[in-house]
Design a protein around this motif. Sequence first.
Motif, PDB file in Angstrom:
ATOM      1  N   THR A   1       0.837  -1.194   0.000  1.00 45.71           N
ATOM      2  CA  THR A   1       0.000   0.000   0.000  1.00 45.71           C
ATOM      3  C   THR A   1       0.873   1.245   0.000  1.00 45.71           C
ATOM      4  O   THR A   1       1.769   1.382   0.822  1.00 45.71           O
ATOM      5  CB  THR A   1      -0.924   0.013   1.234  1.00 45.71           C
TER       6      THR A   1
ATOM      7  N   ARG B   1     -12.136  -4.390  -0.046  1.00 41.10           N
ATOM      8  CA  ARG B   1     -10.678  -4.484  -0.180  1.00 41.10           C
ATOM      9  C   ARG B   1     -10.294  -5.046  -1.540  1.00 41.10           C
ATOM     10  O   ARG B   1      -9.376  -4.535  -2.193  1.00 41.10           O
ATOM     11  CB  ARG B   1     -10.108  -5.371   0.930  1.00 41.10           C
TER      12      ARG B   1
ATOM     13  N   ASN C   1      -8.111  -3.164  -4.506  1.00 39.89           N
ATOM     14  CA  ASN C   1      -6.913  -3.761  -5.088  1.00 39.89           C
ATOM     15  C   ASN C   1      -6.847  -3.551  -6.597  1.00 39.89           C
ATOM     16  O   ASN C   1      -5.767  -3.359  -7.165  1.00 39.89           O
ATOM     17  CB  ASN C   1      -6.862  -5.261  -4.805  1.00 39.89           C
TER      18      ASN C   1
ATOM     19  N   ALA D   1     -12.257  -4.294   5.689  1.00 38.63           N
ATOM     20  CA  ALA D   1     -11.847  -3.570   4.484  1.00 38.63           C
ATOM     21  C   ALA D   1     -10.351  -3.296   4.480  1.00 38.63           C
ATOM     22  O   ALA D   1      -9.767  -3.035   3.418  1.00 38.63           O
ATOM     23  CB  ALA D   1     -12.608  -2.255   4.368  1.00 38.63           C
TER      24      ALA D   1
ATOM     25  N   ALA E   1      -9.510  -0.005   2.876  1.00 39.92           N
ATOM     26  CA  ALA E   1     -10.294   0.390   1.699  1.00 39.92           C
ATOM     27  C   ALA E   1     -11.576   1.112   2.134  1.00 39.92           C
ATOM     28  O   ALA E   1     -12.669   0.846   1.629  1.00 39.92           O
ATOM     29  CB  ALA E   1     -10.633  -0.841   0.859  1.00 39.92           C
TER      30      ALA E   1
END
Length: 279
Positions: free
Chosen positions: A4, A33, A37, A61, A64
């Motif tokens: 991330t 999530r 991605n 999540a 997210a």
Amino acid sequence: MAGTDRSKTSFTGGPAVILVAPQLGENIGMTARAMANFGLSDLRLVAPRDPFPNSQAEAAAAGALHVIEAARVFTDLRSAMADLNYVFATTARERGQMKRVFAADIAMTDSARRIAQGERVGILFGRERTGLENDDIALADAVVTFPVNPAFASLNLAQAVLLVGYEWIKASGVDLPFSTPGRSPPATREALMSFFDFLEAELDRCGFFVPAHKKPVMTRNLRNIFHRMELTEQDLRTLRGAAVALVNGRRGGRNAVQSGRQGSALATQGEPNPEPDES
């Protein structure tokens, strides 16, 4: 959350992900999530069992939260898909409905084309326990399914979204985040032949080619091993350097063990042959 990097621009858009009657907040969170991605941002929930948003969804999540916070809740499927122009329904089972059936990669390639033309596309995902009902699928234009083990075809909700999301970002033309580092140039024939001459001469000196009449075959086999490697200039320098170090060590040269009885023994059994040219 390895990988991330919030300093980079996040992909958004893509087809709407519509979860029909989801039961667990954790599955909604993991779906969010999976969407994040692969650059999907439009999450729609149809009659979720539990009040939404909830702490279980937010925790699952795993960062997210932008997908969770932007998610919309609808009371029925027709309302959730009212603004869409084309809808896919995901299912692992044949439902006896005369609809076109696509693998996820083909469906997402088609979605990318439609979205580029200004259409709005959605993908339906069913309940955790039973999937989509036949009446849900009847509202879709086409079916998406996956090649899975027929004896164990049930996918977790977030897993199904992940598969579709992966195909979506591929169809969108997004490149891999990194590639193979640049290699040094391929070795020239001259350098390769010089290495072969050196290696084969040293192998001959230490009695490798036995019996002697098989030397031509053994030589060809050795050369073919190295040819299959498609050696670079750096590969060849490393191999030649390693071979020279072995030769010097065997002859009691600078790479030999110099201390104790072993060093003395190596020093006294040096061969009269001159050291190989390293150039």
